[in-house]
Design a protein around this motif. Structure first.
Motif, short mmCIF file in Angstrom:
data_model
loop_
_atom_site.label_atom_id
_atom_site.label_comp_id
_atom_site.label_asym_id
_atom_site.label_seq_id
_atom_site.Cartn_x
_atom_site.Cartn_y
_atom_site.Cartn_z
N MET A 154 0.85 -1.17 0.00
CA MET A 154 0.00 0.00 0.00
C MET A 154 0.90 1.24 0.00
SD MET A 154 -2.41 1.36 3.18
CE MET A 154 -3.26 -0.16 3.31
N ALA A 155 0.74 2.10 -0.97
CA ALA A 155 1.53 3.33 -1.04
C ALA A 155 0.94 4.38 -0.11
CB ALA A 155 1.55 3.85 -2.47
N LEU A 156 1.80 5.17 0.49
CA LEU A 156 1.36 6.25 1.37
C LEU A 156 0.76 7.36 0.54
CD1 LEU A 156 1.30 7.36 4.28
CD2 LEU A 156 3.50 8.45 3.76
N ASN A 157 -0.47 7.72 0.84
CA ASN A 157 -1.15 8.82 0.14
C ASN A 157 -0.83 10.11 0.88
OD1 ASN A 157 -2.84 10.64 -1.09
ND2 ASN A 157 -4.72 9.53 -0.68
N THR A 158 -0.07 10.99 0.25
CA THR A 158 0.27 12.27 0.87
C THR A 158 -0.55 13.43 0.28
OG1 THR A 158 2.11 12.61 -0.67
CG2 THR A 158 2.61 11.52 1.45
N GLN A 159 -1.50 13.11 -0.58
CA GLN A 159 -2.37 14.14 -1.14
C GLN A 159 -3.55 14.37 -0.20
OE1 GLN A 159 -1.46 15.80 -3.99
NE2 GLN A 159 0.37 14.56 -3.59
N PRO A 160 -4.14 15.58 -0.21
CA PRO A 160 -5.31 15.83 0.64
C PRO A 160 -6.38 14.75 0.41
CG PRO A 160 -4.57 17.86 -0.37
CD PRO A 160 -3.77 16.75 -1.00
N ASN A 161 -6.86 14.15 1.50
CA ASN A 161 -7.77 13.02 1.36
C ASN A 161 -8.87 13.01 2.42
OD1 ASN A 161 -8.54 10.58 0.05
ND2 ASN A 161 -7.52 9.39 1.63
N LEU A 162 -8.96 14.07 3.21
CA LEU A 162 -9.99 14.13 4.25
C LEU A 162 -11.26 14.72 3.67
CD1 LEU A 162 -7.88 15.44 7.26
CD2 LEU A 162 -8.76 13.14 6.91
N ALA A 163 -12.37 14.04 3.89
CA ALA A 163 -13.66 14.54 3.38
C ALA A 163 -14.04 15.85 4.05
CB ALA A 163 -14.75 13.49 3.60
N ARG A 164 -13.75 15.97 5.34
CA ARG A 164 -14.10 17.17 6.10
C ARG A 164 -12.91 17.59 6.96
NH1 ARG A 164 -19.34 14.80 8.74
NH2 ARG A 164 -18.93 16.46 10.20
#
Length: 78
Positions: free
Chosen positions: A1-11
């Protein structure tokens, strides 16, 4: 699983508010304990060792790149 460093929070604003609220009325030791417990819960949820190691590396680099705080400053305790 690659680390997602892009904005990913819904709120993101709501999450930040909840994070600050988690620290409300805690002393420094309790605040650090709450942070540690949150980190371990989320690490367990992620589960993938390589992803967690990458996250640790990114976090450490972020601290190394940040300007030094004064000794009396508190980052999240409200």
């Amino acid at each position: 699983m690659a680390l997602n460093t892009q904005p990913n929070l819904a709120r993101p604003d709501d999450f930040y508010e909840a994070l600050i609220d988690m620290h409300r009325d805690l002393d420094d030791a309790q605040s650090q304990s709450a942070n540690a417990q949150l980190i371990l819960l989320l690490a367990n949820h992620i589960g993938d060792h390589a992803t967690l190691i990458e996250a640790l590396r990114h976090a450490r680099e972020g601290v190394a790149d940040a300007p030094a705080r004064s000794a009396g400053a508190h980052s999240l305790a409200a």
